[in-house]
Design a protein around this motif. Structure first.
Motif, PDB file in Angstrom:
ATOM      1  N   ARG A   1      -9.653  -6.454  -2.465  1.00 38.22           N
ATOM      2  CA  ARG A   1      -9.682  -7.103  -1.151  1.00 38.22           C
ATOM      3  C   ARG A   1     -11.033  -7.759  -0.908  1.00 38.22           C
ATOM      4  O   ARG A   1     -11.111  -8.872  -0.382  1.00 38.22           O
ATOM      5  CB  ARG A   1      -9.368  -6.096  -0.050  1.00 38.22           C
ATOM      6  CG  ARG A   1      -9.267  -6.741   1.331  1.00 38.22           C
ATOM      7  CD  ARG A   1      -8.818  -5.763   2.382  1.00 38.22           C
ATOM      8  NE  ARG A   1      -9.890  -4.862   2.788  1.00 38.22           N
ATOM      9  CZ  ARG A   1      -9.771  -3.953   3.776  1.00 38.22           C
ATOM     10  NH1 ARG A   1      -8.613  -3.827   4.398  1.00 38.22           N
ATOM     11  NH2 ARG A   1     -10.773  -3.181   4.092  1.00 38.22           N
TER      12      ARG A   1
ATOM     13  N   ARG B   1      -6.830   3.481  -4.350  1.00 40.68           N
ATOM     14  CA  ARG B   1      -7.311   2.950  -3.070  1.00 40.68           C
ATOM     15  C   ARG B   1      -8.655   2.233  -3.237  1.00 40.68           C
ATOM     16  O   ARG B   1      -8.880   1.165  -2.653  1.00 40.68           O
ATOM     17  CB  ARG B   1      -7.424   4.081  -2.055  1.00 40.68           C
ATOM     18  CG  ARG B   1      -7.783   3.632  -0.643  1.00 40.68           C
ATOM     19  CD  ARG B   1      -7.724   4.793   0.330  1.00 40.68           C
ATOM     20  NE  ARG B   1      -8.044   4.346   1.673  1.00 40.68           N
ATOM     21  CZ  ARG B   1      -9.295   4.211   2.144  1.00 40.68           C
ATOM     22  NH1 ARG B   1     -10.327   4.498   1.357  1.00 40.68           N
ATOM     23  NH2 ARG B   1      -9.499   3.801   3.373  1.00 40.68           N
TER      24      ARG B   1
ATOM     25  N   GLU C   1      -5.144  -3.183   9.462  1.00 43.48           N
ATOM     26  CA  GLU C   1      -4.539  -1.981   8.890  1.00 43.48           C
ATOM     27  C   GLU C   1      -3.093  -1.885   9.382  1.00 43.48           C
ATOM     28  O   GLU C   1      -2.695  -2.517  10.348  1.00 43.48           O
ATOM     29  CB  GLU C   1      -5.326  -0.738   9.314  1.00 43.48           C
ATOM     30  CG  GLU C   1      -6.774  -0.726   8.848  1.00 43.48           C
ATOM     31  CD  GLU C   1      -6.907  -0.651   7.343  1.00 43.48           C
ATOM     32  OE1 GLU C   1      -6.004  -0.083   6.691  1.00 43.48           O
ATOM     33  OE2 GLU C   1      -7.924  -1.163   6.816  1.00 43.48           O
TER      34      GLU C   1
ATOM     35  N   THR D   1       2.317  -6.577  10.559  1.00 45.73           N
ATOM     36  CA  THR D   1       1.080  -7.269  10.893  1.00 45.73           C
ATOM     37  C   THR D   1       1.184  -8.764  10.618  1.00 45.73           C
ATOM     38  O   THR D   1       0.732  -9.583  11.425  1.00 45.73           O
ATOM     39  CB  THR D   1      -0.106  -6.685  10.111  1.00 45.73           C
ATOM     40  OG1 THR D   1       0.174  -6.721   8.706  1.00 45.73           O
ATOM     41  CG2 THR D   1      -0.368  -5.251  10.528  1.00 45.73           C
TER      42      THR D   1
ATOM     43  N   GLU E   1       0.859  -1.178   0.000  1.00 47.70           N
ATOM     44  CA  GLU E   1       0.000   0.000   0.000  1.00 47.70           C
ATOM     45  C   GLU E   1       0.898   1.231   0.000  1.00 47.70           C
ATOM     46  O   GLU E   1       1.633   1.475   0.961  1.00 47.70           O
ATOM     47  CB  GLU E   1      -0.903   0.014   1.233  1.00 47.70           C
ATOM     48  CG  GLU E   1      -1.912   1.153   1.247  1.00 47.70           C
ATOM     49  CD  GLU E   1      -2.953   1.022   0.147  1.00 47.70           C
ATOM     50  OE1 GLU E   1      -3.352   2.060  -0.406  1.00 47.70           O
ATOM     51  OE2 GLU E   1      -3.368  -0.114  -0.158  1.00 47.70           O
TER      52      GLU E   1
END
Length: 279
Positions: free
Chosen positions: A69, A62, A93, A99, A42
């Protein structure tokens, strides 16, 4: 011992579906819960907004990512239901590397894909699989970007050099090893003398037999002087019909630079069979 929580990394790359298929098969084999963790590259919005005329492009980009997604999530949920596997969709996020690495520490097995230089959608971050592998704290099953793998873990090749990392990988792979039809231990260290090699491999074979491994062979692993250990292992695995290579991962972070061991780097770049690694 078994894998009760499996996590598969999902993105918009061409191989995401193949990873999901493998993850579902393994979840059914081990009666495990399957987490689908969505993480993709991203761009930082600040880098767009400081450039005149790029704000609209970022917003369009975006929205497209959100649509992608959503499509991947619907696929995951549909396949989960079809396979009758318990699982959850996770789309956190934040930084994708952080993550994935954090979530991997509460999974028994993590499934990642090899970076495909010809597929821009497989790019998550610089050295993404390498960073996750060294920080996961458990086993990572890496799937090559080329090839079909209907079975994984029926014929297991263990690259054994007596190191802590190799021992960690073998213990982490025991759920595969005890179910395998054939397990082969290959002494992959030039520091072993022939007698030391045989003794070290025999001790490992005895330990695996006590866990329930039924057929464990020991092989003499040799390579040409001009051939790297990593390339020799991959050639041996391909020639022998193995569908899983188990080995330790070697590397460390130095001054914010990831430094991998030569064999680990070679395998990650050129893998031709699924590889289970632990650090």
């Amino acid at each position: 011992m078994s894998y009760k929580t499996v996590m598969v990394h999902m993105d918009t790359s061409a191989r995401a579906n193949a990873r999901l298929s493998l993850a579902l098969r393994l979840a059914r084999t081990f009666d495990a819960h399957l987490d689908g963790l969505f993480a993709m590259f991203e761009p930082r919005p600040r880098e767009f907004y400081v450039m005149a005329g790029t704000a609209d492009y970022y917003d369009t980009h975006r929205k497209l990512r959100m649509e992608q997604r959503g499509a991947i999530e619907r696929l995951f949920r549909a396949e989960l239901a079809r396979a009758q596997v318990d699982g959850a969709w996770i789309a956190p996020e934040g930084d994708p590397v952080a993550t994935v690495m954090q979530r991997s520490r509460t999974a028994d097995l993590v499934i990642l894909g090899q970076t495909d230089q010809d597929d821009p959608e497989s790019y998550i971050a610089e050295q993404f699989p390498e960073t996750v592998l060294l920080g996961a704290g458990g086993p990572v099953l890496l799937m090559p970007y080329a090839g079909n793998f209907e079975s994984v873990g029926k014929h297991v090749l263990i690259a054994w050099n007596g190191s802590r990392e190799a021992a960690r990988a073998v213990h982490d792979a025991i759920p595969f090893i005890v179910r395998a039809a054939r397990v082969t231990i290959a002494a992959a260290s030039t520091t072993f003398t022939p007698a030391e090699s045989q003794a070290a491999c025999a001790d490992l074979a005895a330990m695996l037999a006590r866990h329930g491994a039924t057929t464990v062979d020991i092989t003499r692993f040799e390579r040409d002087a001009a051939e790297s250990t990593g390339d020799a292992l991959l050639s041996y695995a391909a020639d022998g019909g193995y569908d899983l290579l188990v080995m330790g991962a070697y590397g460390h972070a130095r001054l914010q630079e990831l430094v991998l061991g030569g064999v680990t780097r070679s395998i990650l770049a050129s893998m031709t069979v699924p590889v289970l690694m632990s650090h």
